[in-house]
Motif scaffolding. Structure first.
Motif, short mmCIF file in Angstrom:
data_model
loop_
_atom_site.label_atom_id
_atom_site.label_comp_id
_atom_site.label_asym_id
_atom_site.label_seq_id
_atom_site.Cartn_x
_atom_site.Cartn_y
_atom_site.Cartn_z
N THR A 201 0.84 -1.20 0.00
CA THR A 201 0.00 0.00 0.00
C THR A 201 0.87 1.25 0.00
OG1 THR A 201 -0.11 -0.06 2.42
CG2 THR A 201 -1.87 -1.16 1.20
N GLY A 202 0.34 2.33 -0.55
CA GLY A 202 1.08 3.59 -0.62
C GLY A 202 0.30 4.62 -1.40
N THR A 203 1.00 5.62 -1.90
CA THR A 203 0.36 6.68 -2.68
C THR A 203 0.20 6.25 -4.14
OG1 THR A 203 2.48 7.71 -3.23
CG2 THR A 203 1.40 8.42 -1.19
N PHE A 204 -0.54 7.05 -4.88
CA PHE A 204 -0.76 6.77 -6.30
C PHE A 204 0.56 6.79 -7.06
CE2 PHE A 204 -2.33 8.49 -10.56
CZ PHE A 204 -2.64 7.23 -11.05
N LYS A 205 1.40 7.76 -6.80
CA LYS A 205 2.70 7.84 -7.49
C LYS A 205 3.58 6.66 -7.09
CE LYS A 205 6.60 10.88 -8.49
NZ LYS A 205 7.26 12.19 -8.23
N ARG A 206 3.54 6.30 -5.81
CA ARG A 206 4.35 5.16 -5.36
C ARG A 206 3.91 3.88 -6.05
NH1 ARG A 206 9.12 5.05 -4.16
NH2 ARG A 206 9.24 3.10 -5.27
N ARG A 207 2.60 3.72 -6.30
CA ARG A 207 2.10 2.53 -6.98
C ARG A 207 2.58 2.52 -8.44
NH1 ARG A 207 -1.95 -1.04 -5.90
NH2 ARG A 207 -0.89 -1.04 -3.88
N ILE A 208 2.61 3.68 -9.11
CA ILE A 208 3.10 3.76 -10.48
C ILE A 208 4.57 3.32 -10.54
CG2 ILE A 208 3.62 5.32 -12.40
CD1 ILE A 208 1.24 7.03 -11.51
N ILE A 209 5.36 3.84 -9.61
CA ILE A 209 6.79 3.50 -9.58
C ILE A 209 6.98 2.03 -9.25
CG2 ILE A 209 8.98 3.96 -8.39
CD1 ILE A 209 7.92 6.83 -7.93
N GLU A 210 6.17 1.52 -8.33
CA GLU A 210 6.28 0.11 -7.93
C GLU A 210 5.97 -0.82 -9.09
OE1 GLU A 210 5.02 -2.43 -3.92
OE2 GLU A 210 3.75 -0.81 -4.65
N MET A 211 5.07 -0.39 -9.97
CA MET A 211 4.67 -1.25 -11.08
C MET A 211 5.55 -1.10 -12.30
SD MET A 211 0.50 -1.05 -10.87
CE MET A 211 0.28 -2.28 -12.15
N TYR A 212 6.14 0.10 -12.51
CA TYR A 212 6.88 0.35 -13.75
C TYR A 212 8.34 0.72 -13.54
CZ TYR A 212 2.13 0.38 -15.47
OH TYR A 212 0.83 0.03 -15.76
N GLY A 213 8.82 0.67 -12.31
CA GLY A 213 10.23 0.86 -12.06
C GLY A 213 10.60 2.28 -11.68
N THR A 215 12.85 4.17 -12.89
CA THR A 215 13.23 5.06 -13.97
C THR A 215 12.08 5.97 -14.41
OG1 THR A 215 12.69 3.31 -15.56
CG2 THR A 215 14.99 3.50 -14.86
N ILE A 216 10.85 5.52 -14.21
CA ILE A 216 9.71 6.32 -14.66
C ILE A 216 9.49 7.53 -13.75
CG2 ILE A 216 7.88 5.19 -13.34
CD1 ILE A 216 6.18 5.28 -15.90
N GLU A 217 10.05 7.49 -12.53
CA GLU A 217 9.83 8.59 -11.58
C GLU A 217 10.39 9.90 -12.13
OE1 GLU A 217 10.55 9.66 -6.85
OE2 GLU A 217 11.59 7.95 -7.78
N LYS A 218 11.53 9.85 -12.78
CA LYS A 218 12.16 11.06 -13.31
C LYS A 218 11.47 11.59 -14.56
CE LYS A 218 16.68 9.61 -11.56
NZ LYS A 218 18.08 9.27 -11.92
N GLN A 219 10.58 10.78 -15.14
CA GLN A 219 9.92 11.18 -16.37
C GLN A 219 8.54 11.80 -16.15
OE1 GLN A 219 9.69 7.53 -18.60
NE2 GLN A 219 11.89 7.40 -18.96
N TYR A 235 -0.46 12.29 -13.33
CA TYR A 235 0.95 12.39 -13.68
C TYR A 235 1.07 12.17 -15.18
CZ TYR A 235 1.86 12.09 -8.71
OH TYR A 235 1.88 12.34 -7.36
N VAL A 236 1.88 13.02 -15.82
CA VAL A 236 2.08 12.92 -17.26
C VAL A 236 3.57 12.90 -17.55
CG1 VAL A 236 2.08 15.42 -17.66
CG2 VAL A 236 1.36 13.88 -19.49
N GLY A 237 3.96 12.18 -18.60
CA GLY A 237 5.37 12.05 -18.94
C GLY A 237 5.94 13.29 -19.60
N VAL A 281 3.01 10.45 -25.11
CA VAL A 281 3.67 10.39 -23.79
C VAL A 281 2.87 9.48 -22.88
CG1 VAL A 281 4.70 12.68 -23.96
CG2 VAL A 281 2.40 12.42 -23.02
N PRO A 282 3.51 8.88 -21.88
CA PRO A 282 2.75 8.12 -20.88
C PRO A 282 1.99 9.06 -19.96
CG PRO A 282 5.05 8.18 -20.28
CD PRO A 282 4.96 8.82 -21.63
N TYR A 283 0.84 8.62 -19.48
CA TYR A 283 0.10 9.44 -18.52
C TYR A 283 -0.80 8.57 -17.66
CZ TYR A 283 -3.63 9.27 -22.10
OH TYR A 283 -4.57 8.86 -23.02
N PHE A 284 -1.10 9.11 -16.46
CA PHE A 284 -1.95 8.42 -15.49
C PHE A 284 -2.88 9.48 -14.89
CE2 PHE A 284 2.24 6.60 -15.76
CZ PHE A 284 2.03 5.23 -15.89
#
Length: 612
Positions: A201-213, A215-219, A235-237, A281-284
């Motif tokens: 469990t965590g935040t929405f951004k933490r879940r994105i990073i947990e699922m896609y690595g 490297t996506i955090e800086k993008q 969040y948008v790339g 671009v990727p987006y959530f």
């Protein structure tokens, strides 16, 4: 005679199941959504044989009583709405009351469930939607659904299922859509009793990073908006994260995944002039809207949603995205060509003296003994002879070079030369000329025009295909391994392609959790970006997993396309010589593996026509 009659419940349920339960991923979607609606904060999913043999979903939600457990498998039985007006005030993912009845109509189902107030739970066994066994059982609060032998009583539907790789890809796709938007829920996914995915469990951004690595955090750039119509938490790339295909793009509204091409255009419009029109671009994007202003009851899959304020929300999404780009100073970079920048010395290498004028007062232009003299006829004759010799050299070069003006007469190349035309290469001359992406060389029949990018693609394609068949691809080790992260839907694809990637020369290590390292690449592509090549291969794989030959062909084509020389590259005469020599040694070198032409012949008749 009356001919209209009511269908039996079993037949009606199987018809309804055709819309709700299309494949194993549909079962997982419906069961996991029920777990979310039940208030679970931990959900476990177990899949065997890509869901064809068994699917298990376990949650710690509020569970069901014995009566509710039996009633849940009846058509249109639900606890989520009670009247038509509730359809426009939905706060749950499910509401139709068709899912469990549809699943039970085409599979063998077991349910074990218990509420917090009951001392014992209940265990039900259903076959063909009929309850064949019911017994009390000691169990934890929540529900455990086991779906065995999907479509066992509808063999035609079972035959239409795709390969295990494709079905697992669809399962992971449904899983990531639910797991992304519910970061407050802990998920565990088991494939063949092996833990594949574990999400805390965590935040929405933490879940994105947990699922896609990581490297996506800086993008990613945060996008926020809070209006009377919609609240946006997204969040948008960045522009540099744009991809031609395979960009991760998600829209959610009120915790529900949706597809919305109109809102997608709002984001694309915000990135206008920042990225090429063929890239995304990727987006959530998570939207919160008043439930009375949307209509979810459009399609059984519930991914198509109508908005009462669609145009206004489009403007808000567009403005919020533009604001995020402006806030974080995202502008297109100015790319200067280094070779075009003149070298400017900031300090003189020697002192500069003031210029002065010298005048020869004794010069007399009418005096032939000094200054300029008249040129004799003999001198002029020598001058013309030197000019003529230069002209003869230029004429000789023009006679030997291909006629480049023929490139402007594209209609002359419209008709392909027949297969009977000889393309024997005049090896003794080895004369080549490059014009843009084309190579010209004389042949017995006239002039041969070769697309060098397609030619190299064809050469590489045959080589890669042979390596795949024989399994002896040469690998070039990397000095530093390149790390990359895969989404959960790509994991089964790379597992399927593992041996093929190794056959062509890739050396990849599985680091666990969707992380991988490239330690070696096929010889010839070490100067390119191997991570991009691998991602491109996984994105292109798609349905080609149905046969080994199709996999080999698709993999060889994608590698060849990625590693062929660019159309803008300048080649030396020796490089052109080597390329044409390799091409003409192949069987049927006239066409590239994607069907595009490589060679066009311009015969002497057409060349003569240019000079008339």
């Amino acid at each position: 005679m009356d001919i209209i009659h009511l269908l039996p419940d079993g037949v009606a349920n199987q018809i309804a199941a055709g819309e709700v339960v299309q494949r194993p991923s549909s079962v997982i979607k419906e069961l996991v959504e029920n777990s979310v609606d039940a208030g679970a904060d931990r959900i476990e999913i177990r899949v065997t044989d890509a869901g064809k043999t068994s699917i298990m979903v376990i949650d710690n939600g509020k569970g069901m009583s014995e009566t509710d457990a039996r009633m849940a498998f009846e058509r249109h039985a639900t606890s989520k709405i009670s009247q038509a007006a509730d359809l426009y005030n939905l706060h749950t993912l499910g509401f139709r009351g068709e899912a469990l009845a549809s699943i039970a109509a085409v599979a063998q189902v077991e349910l074990t469930t218990k509420t917090i107030d009951d001392e014992l739970g209940v265990h039900l066994v259903l076959k063909g939607q009929q309850i064949v066994e019911q017994s009390p059982v000691a169990c934890n609060r929540g529900a455990k659904f086991v779906v065995n032998n999907l479509f066992y009583n509808v063999p035609a539907r079972r035959r239409f299922l795709k390969s295990d790789v494709t079905e697992m890809k669809n399962i992971f796709q449904e899983f990531e859509r639910i797991a992304l938007i519910h970061p407050d829920i802990e998920f565990a996914f088991y494939k063949e009793d092996i833990l594949s995915i574990s999400l805390k469990t965590g935040t929405f951004k933490r879940r994105i990073i947990e699922m896609y690595g990581n490297t996506i955090e800086k993008q990613l750039l945060p996008v926020q908006a809070d209006t009377s119509l919609v609240k946006i938490d997204a969040y948008v790339g960045m522009p540099e994260s744009a991809k031609t295909k395979g960009a991760r793009q998600f829209f959610f509204v009120n915790g529900r995944y949706m597809k919305h091409s109109y809102f997608n255009r709002a984001i694309q419009s915000a990135f206008e002039r920042l990225i090429p029109s063929d890239k995304s671009v990727p987006y959530f994007y998570c939207l919160e809207v008043d439930p009375s202003r949307i209509d979810v009851n459009i399609h059984p899959t519930k991914t198509e949603i109508k908005f009462a304020d669609e145009q206004a929300i489009w403007q808000i999404i567009f403005a919020a995205t533009k604001e995020a780009l402006g806030t974080f100073n995202v502008v297109p970079p100015l790319d200067f060509e280094p070779s075009a920048i003149p070298e400017i010395s900031l300090s003189p290498s020697r002192p500069i003296s003031q210029p002065h004028i010298e005048v020869d007062n004794s010069y007399n232009p009418f005096n032939s003994s000094k200054g300029y003299t008249r040129t004799s006829a003999q001198d002029w004759q020598k001058f013309y002879q030197s000019f003529a010799s230069v002209g003869q050299k230029e004429t000789a070069m023009e006679e030997n070079a291909p006629i480049t003006e023929a490139m402007d007469n594209r209609d002359l190349f419209a008709d392909e030369a027949s297969e009977s035309v000889s393309v024997e290469w005049e090896r003794e001359t080895s004369m080549f000329f490059q014009y843009g992406k084309y190579i010209f060389t004389p042949v017995q029949s006239g002039l041969m025009m070769i697309d060098m990018h397609h030619a190299h693609m064809r050469i590489l394609y045959d080589a890669y295909l042979e390596n795949l068949v024989q399994g002896d691809g040469i690998s070039q080790g990397l000095l530093f391994p390149e790390l990359f992260q895969l989404s959960i839907s790509q994991i089964p694809v790379i597992q399927k392609l593992w041996s093929e990637l190794k056959s062509v020369g890739f050396e990849i290590s599985d680091l666990g959790g969707g992380s991988y390292a490239i330690n070696g690449v096929p010889a010839g592509i070490e100067k390119r970006r191997p991570v991009e090549v691998v991602h491109s291969l996984l994105d292109k794989y798609g349905e080609n997993g149905s046969s080994r030959e199709a996999v080999h062909s698709s993999l060889a084509l994608e590698l060849a396309r990625n590693n062929a020389i660019p159309a803008s590259q300048k080649l030396s005469n020796d490089e052109m010589n080597h390329l044409v020599s390799q091409l003409l040694q192949l069987q049927g070198p006239k066409y590239a593996p994607d069907g595009k032409p490589i060679i066009t012949l311009l015969d002497m008749g057409r060349l003569d026509a240019l000079m008339r």
